[in-house]
Write a protein that holds these residues in place. Structure first.
Motif, PDB file in Angstrom:
ATOM      1  N   VAL A   1       0.852  -1.188   0.000  1.00 47.72           N
ATOM      2  CA  VAL A   1       0.000   0.000   0.000  1.00 47.72           C
ATOM      3  C   VAL A   1       0.889   1.239   0.000  1.00 47.72           C
ATOM      4  O   VAL A   1       1.717   1.422   0.904  1.00 47.72           O
ATOM      5  CB  VAL A   1      -0.944   0.014   1.220  1.00 47.72           C
ATOM      6  CG1 VAL A   1      -1.804   1.278   1.217  1.00 47.72           C
ATOM      7  CG2 VAL A   1      -1.827  -1.236   1.227  1.00 47.72           C
ATOM      8  N   LEU A   2       0.720   2.079  -1.015  1.00 49.20           N
ATOM      9  CA  LEU A   2       1.435   3.345  -1.132  1.00 49.20           C
ATOM     10  C   LEU A   2       0.439   4.476  -0.902  1.00 49.20           C
ATOM     11  O   LEU A   2      -0.604   4.525  -1.544  1.00 49.20           O
ATOM     12  CB  LEU A   2       2.052   3.493  -2.531  1.00 49.20           C
ATOM     13  CG  LEU A   2       2.927   2.349  -3.050  1.00 49.20           C
ATOM     14  CD1 LEU A   2       3.400   2.664  -4.467  1.00 49.20           C
ATOM     15  CD2 LEU A   2       4.114   2.113  -2.129  1.00 49.20           C
TER      16      LEU A   2
ATOM     17  N   LEU B   1      -1.262  -1.049  -4.343  1.00 52.19           N
ATOM     18  CA  LEU B   1      -2.310  -0.034  -4.281  1.00 52.19           C
ATOM     19  C   LEU B   1      -1.676   1.329  -4.043  1.00 52.19           C
ATOM     20  O   LEU B   1      -0.837   1.479  -3.152  1.00 52.19           O
ATOM     21  CB  LEU B   1      -3.282  -0.341  -3.137  1.00 52.19           C
ATOM     22  CG  LEU B   1      -4.219   0.797  -2.693  1.00 52.19           C
ATOM     23  CD1 LEU B   1      -5.229   1.141  -3.789  1.00 52.19           C
ATOM     24  CD2 LEU B   1      -4.927   0.436  -1.393  1.00 52.19           C
ATOM     25  N   LEU B   2      -2.077   2.316  -4.832  1.00 54.56           N
ATOM     26  CA  LEU B   2      -1.697   3.716  -4.597  1.00 54.56           C
ATOM     27  C   LEU B   2      -2.962   4.533  -4.357  1.00 54.56           C
ATOM     28  O   LEU B   2      -3.890   4.489  -5.159  1.00 54.56           O
ATOM     29  CB  LEU B   2      -0.937   4.294  -5.788  1.00 54.56           C
ATOM     30  CG  LEU B   2      -0.715   5.823  -5.751  1.00 54.56           C
ATOM     31  CD1 LEU B   2       0.214   6.226  -4.605  1.00 54.56           C
ATOM     32  CD2 LEU B   2      -0.174   6.333  -7.087  1.00 54.56           C
ATOM     33  N   VAL B   3      -2.984   5.283  -3.252  1.00 57.11           N
ATOM     34  CA  VAL B   3      -4.055   6.228  -2.976  1.00 57.11           C
ATOM     35  C   VAL B   3      -3.448   7.626  -3.008  1.00 57.11           C
ATOM     36  O   VAL B   3      -2.505   7.915  -2.271  1.00 57.11           O
ATOM     37  CB  VAL B   3      -4.713   5.970  -1.612  1.00 57.11           C
ATOM     38  CG1 VAL B   3      -5.915   6.900  -1.418  1.00 57.11           C
ATOM     39  CG2 VAL B   3      -5.144   4.508  -1.483  1.00 57.11           C
TER      40      VAL B   3
ATOM     41  N   HIS C   1      -3.676  -1.085  -8.823  1.00 51.17           N
ATOM     42  CA  HIS C   1      -4.803  -0.636  -7.998  1.00 51.17           C
ATOM     43  C   HIS C   1      -4.608   0.849  -7.675  1.00 51.17           C
ATOM     44  O   HIS C   1      -3.666   1.216  -6.954  1.00 51.17           O
ATOM     45  CB  HIS C   1      -4.882  -1.463  -6.707  1.00 51.17           C
ATOM     46  CG  HIS C   1      -4.945  -2.939  -6.955  1.00 51.17           C
ATOM     47  ND1 HIS C   1      -6.125  -3.612  -7.177  1.00 51.17           N
ATOM     48  CD2 HIS C   1      -3.945  -3.868  -7.041  1.00 51.17           C
ATOM     49  CE1 HIS C   1      -5.866  -4.895  -7.371  1.00 51.17           C
ATOM     50  NE2 HIS C   1      -4.555  -5.080  -7.294  1.00 51.17           N
ATOM     51  N   LEU C   2      -5.492   1.685  -8.196  1.00 54.36           N
ATOM     52  CA  LEU C   2      -5.357   3.131  -8.071  1.00 54.36           C
ATOM     53  C   LEU C   2      -6.654   3.732  -7.546  1.00 54.36           C
ATOM     54  O   LEU C   2      -7.733   3.434  -8.050  1.00 54.36           O
ATOM     55  CB  LEU C   2      -5.021   3.758  -9.429  1.00 54.36           C
ATOM     56  CG  LEU C   2      -3.719   3.269 -10.091  1.00 54.36           C
ATOM     57  CD1 LEU C   2      -3.676   3.685 -11.546  1.00 54.36           C
ATOM     58  CD2 LEU C   2      -2.507   3.819  -9.341  1.00 54.36           C
ATOM     59  N   VAL C   3      -6.539   4.582  -6.539  1.00 55.86           N
ATOM     60  CA  VAL C   3      -7.711   5.231  -5.945  1.00 55.86           C
ATOM     61  C   VAL C   3      -7.411   6.703  -5.738  1.00 55.86           C
ATOM     62  O   VAL C   3      -6.336   7.069  -5.251  1.00 55.86           O
ATOM     63  CB  VAL C   3      -8.088   4.586  -4.593  1.00 55.86           C
ATOM     64  CG1 VAL C   3      -9.225   5.357  -3.924  1.00 55.86           C
ATOM     65  CG2 VAL C   3      -8.494   3.126  -4.791  1.00 55.86           C
ATOM     66  N   SER C   4      -8.368   7.553  -6.086  1.00 54.93           N
ATOM     67  CA  SER C   4      -8.237   8.988  -5.882  1.00 54.93           C
ATOM     68  C   SER C   4      -9.054   9.437  -4.675  1.00 54.93           C
ATOM     69  O   SER C   4      -9.983   8.748  -4.246  1.00 54.93           O
ATOM     70  CB  SER C   4      -8.720   9.742  -7.128  1.00 54.93           C
ATOM     71  OG  SER C   4      -8.601  11.142  -6.944  1.00 54.93           O
ATOM     72  N   ILE C   5      -8.705  10.588  -4.134  1.00 54.48           N
ATOM     73  CA  ILE C   5      -9.449  11.209  -3.037  1.00 54.48           C
ATOM     74  C   ILE C   5     -10.283  12.345  -3.627  1.00 54.48           C
ATOM     75  O   ILE C   5      -9.743  13.265  -4.244  1.00 54.48           O
ATOM     76  CB  ILE C   5      -8.490  11.764  -1.959  1.00 54.48           C
ATOM     77  CG1 ILE C   5      -7.643  10.631  -1.364  1.00 54.48           C
ATOM     78  CG2 ILE C   5      -9.273  12.499  -0.877  1.00 54.48           C
ATOM     79  CD1 ILE C   5      -8.426   9.591  -0.594  1.00 54.48           C
ATOM     80  N   SER C   6     -11.588  12.274  -3.440  1.00 56.88           N
ATOM     81  CA  SER C   6     -12.466  13.262  -4.077  1.00 56.88           C
ATOM     82  C   SER C   6     -12.584  14.565  -3.293  1.00 56.88           C
ATOM     83  O   SER C   6     -12.983  15.583  -3.841  1.00 56.88           O
ATOM     84  CB  SER C   6     -13.860  12.668  -4.301  1.00 56.88           C
ATOM     85  OG  SER C   6     -14.442  12.294  -3.066  1.00 56.88           O
ATOM     86  N   LYS C   7     -12.220  14.531  -2.003  1.00 55.24           N
ATOM     87  CA  LYS C   7     -12.323  15.755  -1.184  1.00 55.24           C
ATOM     88  C   LYS C   7     -11.019  15.983  -0.424  1.00 55.24           C
ATOM     89  O   LYS C   7     -10.954  15.819   0.802  1.00 55.24           O
ATOM     90  CB  LYS C   7     -13.506  15.641  -0.208  1.00 55.24           C
ATOM     91  CG  LYS C   7     -13.941  16.960   0.428  1.00 55.24           C
ATOM     92  CD  LYS C   7     -15.216  16.768   1.231  1.00 55.24           C
ATOM     93  CE  LYS C   7     -15.584  18.021   2.029  1.00 55.24           C
ATOM     94  NZ  LYS C   7     -15.911  19.168   1.165  1.00 55.24           N
TER      95      LYS C   7
END
Length: 222
Positions: free
Chosen positions: A10-11, A167-169, A186-192
């Protein structure tokens, strides 16, 4: 829900992801222009007008994140000014619970940030999040911002991980695009990223508003 069964590493980004981006936005958009205006005897509006294109020209480059660069460019003690505003540094809700869950699951956990080491030290001092991470990496260690493919190549060379189980957030879409081009699965963005700004409508990557959504299904690594 993430496919945690296929995630080993996890990054996590720092500013805007783990920490409220309100600190940085207020610092660069209001506090620095105010001090620049005082130094050069300008109105605040004129200072912002002069600084805006200088900031814009450095976006995505390591210089944008470098406190030494901006201290020299603006004739201001940027690290010292950050200390003055340190009371605004805040951890996003539910971050600590997520970090505890990842640690308990046995997965490798790395903080991967574009923040300059002086800024990084200040924020870790204020938040004490450093205790959760196996490694803390600043892009300044490699001489390349996370927006560049070379950063991810160097990161993998120094901290061995498998792209397909990583995974990168991150709140930055350019950073997520670079990581995608490198092959992180695995890529996830932060919407706020900024608690005082509206949530962003992100369609390019899976996006969450807070870390509760990522903790679902997080079981120990088999």
């Amino acid at each position: 829900m993430l496919d945690w069964a296929n995630i080993d590493t996890v990054l996590l980004d720092m500013d805007g992801t783990l920490l409220d981006l309100n600190f940085d936005n207020h610092f660069w958009q209001e506090f620095v222009p105010q001090r620049f205006a005082e130094l050069h005897r300008l109105s605040l509006d004129e200072a912002k007008y002069q600084l805006r294109p200088r900031f814009k020209a450095m976006e995505g480059r390591l210089e944008w994140y470098c406190l030494d660069y901006w201290s020299a460019e603006l004739q201001l003690n940027i690290a010292g000014l950050k200390q003055e505003l340190a009371g605004l540094i805040a951890v996003h809700p539910h971050v600590t619970e997520f970090l505890e869950a990842v640690r308990a699951s046995g997965r490798s956990l790395l903080l991967v940030t574009n923040a300059h080491r002086d800024s990084l030290s200040l924020k870790m001092e204020k938040t004490c999040l450093q205790r959760f991470f196996d490694q803390i990496i600043s892009s300044h260690d490699y001489g390349l911002a996370k927006e560049h493919l070379g950063f991810w190549q160097t990161l993998q060379a120094n901290h061995v991980f498998e792209k397909h189980s990583c995974l990168l957030v991150d709140d930055s879409l350019p950073v997520l695009r670079a990581a995608q081009g490198f092959g992180i699965a695995h890529l996830v963005s932060i919407s706020k990223p900024d608690s005082r700004a509206p949530a962003r409508d992100i369609t390019e990557f899976p996006a969450v508003e807070d870390f509760r959504a990522l903790t679902k299904g997080l079981l120990p690594r088999s």
